[in-house]
Write an enzyme that holds these catalytic residues in place. Structure first.
Site, PDB file in Angstrom:
ATOM      1  CD1 TRP A  47      -0.978   2.350   2.276  1.00 27.44           C
ATOM      2  CD2 TRP A  47      -2.792   1.754   1.113  1.00 27.44           C
ATOM      3  NE1 TRP A  47      -1.862   3.405   2.299  1.00 27.44           N
ATOM      4  CE2 TRP A  47      -2.992   3.063   1.597  1.00 27.44           C
ATOM      5  CE3 TRP A  47      -3.809   1.157   0.352  1.00 27.44           C
ATOM      6  CZ2 TRP A  47      -4.148   3.794   1.355  1.00 27.44           C
ATOM      7  CZ3 TRP A  47      -4.968   1.889   0.106  1.00 27.44           C
ATOM      8  CH2 TRP A  47      -5.127   3.195   0.613  1.00 27.44           C
ATOM      9  CD  GLN A  48       2.449   5.041  -3.963  1.00 28.67           C
ATOM     10  OE1 GLN A  48       3.339   5.758  -3.534  1.00 28.67           O
ATOM     11  NE2 GLN A  48       2.250   4.854  -5.269  1.00 28.67           N
ATOM     12  CG  ASN A  49      -1.678   6.837   2.380  1.00 24.79           C
ATOM     13  OD1 ASN A  49      -1.095   5.879   2.858  1.00 24.79           O
ATOM     14  ND2 ASN A  49      -2.035   7.855   3.115  1.00 24.79           N
ATOM     15  CG  ASP A  50      -1.133  11.171   2.386  1.00 23.60           C
ATOM     16  OD1 ASP A  50      -2.072  10.589   1.828  1.00 23.60           O
ATOM     17  OD2 ASP A  50      -1.222  11.680   3.517  1.00 23.60           O
ATOM     18  CD  GLN A  66       1.869   8.466   5.619  1.00 24.52           C
ATOM     19  OE1 GLN A  66       1.012   8.087   6.386  1.00 24.52           O
ATOM     20  NE2 GLN A  66       3.111   8.725   6.015  1.00 24.52           N
ATOM     21  CB  SER A 112       1.430  13.058   5.659  1.00 23.25           C
ATOM     22  OG  SER A 112       1.032  12.026   4.800  1.00 23.25           O
ATOM     23  NE  ARG A 175      -4.765  13.696   9.572  1.00 19.42           N
ATOM     24  CZ  ARG A 175      -5.929  13.632  10.217  1.00 19.42           C
ATOM     25  NH1 ARG A 175      -5.968  13.645  11.528  1.00 19.42           N
ATOM     26  NH2 ARG A 175      -7.067  13.555   9.533  1.00 19.42           N
ATOM     27  CG  ASP A 176      -1.162  15.628   7.406  1.00 25.95           C
ATOM     28  OD1 ASP A 176      -0.610  14.606   7.872  1.00 25.95           O
ATOM     29  OD2 ASP A 176      -2.340  15.632   7.002  1.00 25.95           O
ATOM     30  CD  GLU A 230      -6.676  14.157   6.066  1.00 21.23           C
ATOM     31  OE1 GLU A 230      -6.568  13.369   7.005  1.00 21.23           O
ATOM     32  OE2 GLU A 230      -6.951  13.796   4.912  1.00 21.23           O
TER      33      GLU A 230
END
Ligand code: DQQ
Length: 588
Positions: A47-50, A66, A112, A175-176, A230
């Site tokens: 899995w990858q996201n941001d 991520q 993130s 966050r972030d 975000e």
């Protein structure tokens, strides 16, 4: 021979990596697994996201993301920072994860954040840790060996967190951190998202030394009614020209862009404005859009989220990445062993109107261009025509087309209600619904019988005495598979079509991605698609079409087949592997 090469790699890893990166565009690797892309950024598996912390550092591009090293699904307590390096932003070598949830201040996840190059060249990462109490805090990390050109290992000092979670913000809504910028007072600033008294706020923290951070009393922006925001990004853009600016630049001939990602809609929105570092305030250019950032301009009208930009000092440009999630099911993610891609890196600059961004694939994509096919200049596309652009393998292609509109007389009347929901309008007036001026555009990833196809197109409407240009990517026929999200995507293109009488479209096709840039990059639509015919080895077809009552002309059309880039091909031994690694990748 291969063994010897790998042994040499083990000793001269950096040199070997560079060789592979520089020669890789000539390698032709098979894309593996359903929808696996050929030149969009993906880890080898999982899995990858941001996008996190992109940066250019000592001649090397670094990209973090991520990442769940344990599987193909997002795992709330287990996120790490994946790490890859590149010499050209096209071909990537995977390294070990840079940050893993191992300390009390990030025991439940490394979420993130961003990278900043400090004076003297030291790279620093600020990221959100989900601490042992499940509260969100901000941490710092530095390279273990700053002279390692690949910055392979990262250290998280024991004095973390550098920003504890504030009392007036819920523990799960803070966050972030953004890339830091230096104010004229010599203090660093970062933007961090936090929900204060139920209001989605972009908080500013200031620091002398990057270690002790103090929050400003007033947020940079408070987005009433928008839900949690975000991944804030604040960056300068030049008032004129296409050059990018260092994140700390702040002069009279500059504007700033504030980009926010809204959890409610899973969309990214931005506003151009003026940032004043004396007061740490942001004044929007288009005040009439209000403070609810869901009314701001959309970065992309398709399926992308959590974008992040960086200043590329090598080419003096600002480059943006964004996460494009899968749009089939979690069971599909698990079956193929991976999920999530990044958009192809885009160069960003400010349009002459001072209000909107222009986005364009970075020029390095041209190193992948192979076989080219074109249409004769001035080719007329009559009402009802479908012209095939044959001769290239079009499931991995870069298409540039300019349509000339001889007349706007037949444009349909616009019901003002449609201005509120261009996506719905694209659904009601799809490619097969005949119009006046348009729909015209491209049909991509089409099966031989056209049962499957994705249409990227324009339609011109008359609105009072002006014209409105709609751009759509219609996925409703993109796949015969059930259980796939197949919406129409759409947005208006903010340009004077009456004055220009022409409209450009660039579409990057990469197996499961159709990434389109309308009107020179004013309106972008990224779509994820899963055509069945391509999975069974059948060729995809590419067409130009016109379903309006007026003919349009093609004043330019060029389409290139693109080579497969080397993206995170990793051997079992953890070394960057040449072509044979692709097999392992597809088995993952
Ligand atoms: N994804 C990260 C968060 C961020 C969100 C966690 C946005 O830090 O707010 O994976 O997609």
């Amino acid at each position: 021979m291969a063994g010897l090469a790998l042994a040499a790699c083990a000793v001269f890893f950096h040199l070997c990596l560079l060789l592979l990166l520089s020669s890789s565009s000539s390698l032709r690797l098979a894309a593996g697994g359903r929808g696996r892309t050929a030149y969009h950024f993906q880890p080898a598996k999982n899995w990858q996201n941001d996008p996190n912390g992109p940066m250019y550092h000592h001649g090397m591009y670094h990209f973090f993301y991520q990442y769940n090293p344990r599987g193909a699904l997002w795992d709330i307590g287990n996120l790490s920072w994946g790490h890859s390096v590149s010499g050209d932003l096209v071909n990537w070598a995977a390294l070990d994860t840079a940050l893993d949830p191992t300390a009390p201040f990030d025991a439940n996840g490394c979420w993130s954040g961003s990278a900043t190059i400090l004076p003297g060249g030291l790279a620093a990462i600020l990221y959100t840790g989900i601490d042992a109490n499940n509260e969100q805090v901000q941490n710092v990390a530095f390279p273990k060996n700053p002279s390692d050109p690949l910055l392979r290992e990262w250290e998280k000092p024991a004095y973390n967190p550098v920003i504890a979670h504030p009392a007036d913000v819920p523990g799960d809504k803070f966050r972030d951190p953004s890339t830091a910028w230096l104010g004229r007072d010599g203090l660093w600033r970062i933007a961090v998202s936090g929900e204060v008294d139920g209001v989605a706020s972009t908080l500013v923290y200031r620091s002398k030394d990057f270690l002790r951070w103090e929050r400003n009393a007033a947020p940079l922006h408070a987005s009433h009614a928008a839900g949690m925001v975000e991944c804030p990004d604040l960056f300068p853009v030049a008032e004129h020209g296409r050059e990018g600016l260092n994140t700390s630049a702040n002069g009279a001939a500059e504007r700033h862009v504030l980009k926010l990602s809204v959890m409610d809609t899973l969309q990214d929105y931005y506003m151009v404005g003026r940032y004043d570092d004396a007061t740490d305030t942001f004044s929007p250019e288009e005040r009439e859009r209000g403070d609810d950032c869901r009314n701001w301009r959309r970065l992309d009208y398709g399926h992308v989220y959590a974008s992040k930009s960086f200043f590329d000092a090598r080419k003096n440009r600002r480059v943006l990445w964004a996460w494009a999630n899968e749009s089939d099911s979690q069971a599909d993610d698990v079956a193929r062993g991976w999920s999530g891609i990044q958009t192809f890196p885009r160069k960003l600059w400010l349009d002459k109107d001072g209000k909107q961004l222009l986005q364009w694939p970075i020029e390095e994509i041209e190193t992948l261009r192979r076989k080219r096919i074109g249409l004769r200049r001035g080719t007329k596309v009559e009402a009802g025509a479908l012209l095939e652009i044959a001769g290239i393998a079009s499931s991995q292609a870069d298409v540039e087309v300019v349509f000339k509109l001889p007349s706007l007389e037949e444009a349909e009347r616009l019901d003002p209600i449609w201005l509120l929901d261009p996506q719905k309008l694209c659904g009601e007036k799809g490619a097969s619904v005949q119009g006046g001026v348009g729909p015209f555009g491209l049909i991509v990833l089409a099966s031989g019988d056209l049962h499957e196809h994705t249409a990227v197109f324009f339609r011109v409407f008359k609105h009072h005495d002006k014209y409105k240009l709609l751009m759509c990517t219609d996925l409703t026929r993109s796949s015969t598979r059930a259980g796939v999200y197949k919406p129409p995507h759409g947005g208006f293109v903010d340009m004077d079509i009456e004055e220009h009488k022409r409209i450009s479209l660039r579409t990057l096709i990469d197996h499961s991605v159709v990434e389109s840039f309308g009107g020179g990059g004013r309106t972008c639509i990224t779509a994820r698609v899963y055509p069945e015919h391509a999975e069974t080895g059948n060729d995809s077809h590419l067409y130009v079409f016109n379903n309006g009552t007026d003919a349009v002309k093609v004043s330019r059309l060029e389409a290139w087949e693109l080579a497969t880039a080397t993206v995170n091909v990793v051997g079992d031994d953890g070394l960057v592997a040449p072509a044979s690694g692709a097999t392992r990748q597809s088995e993952a």
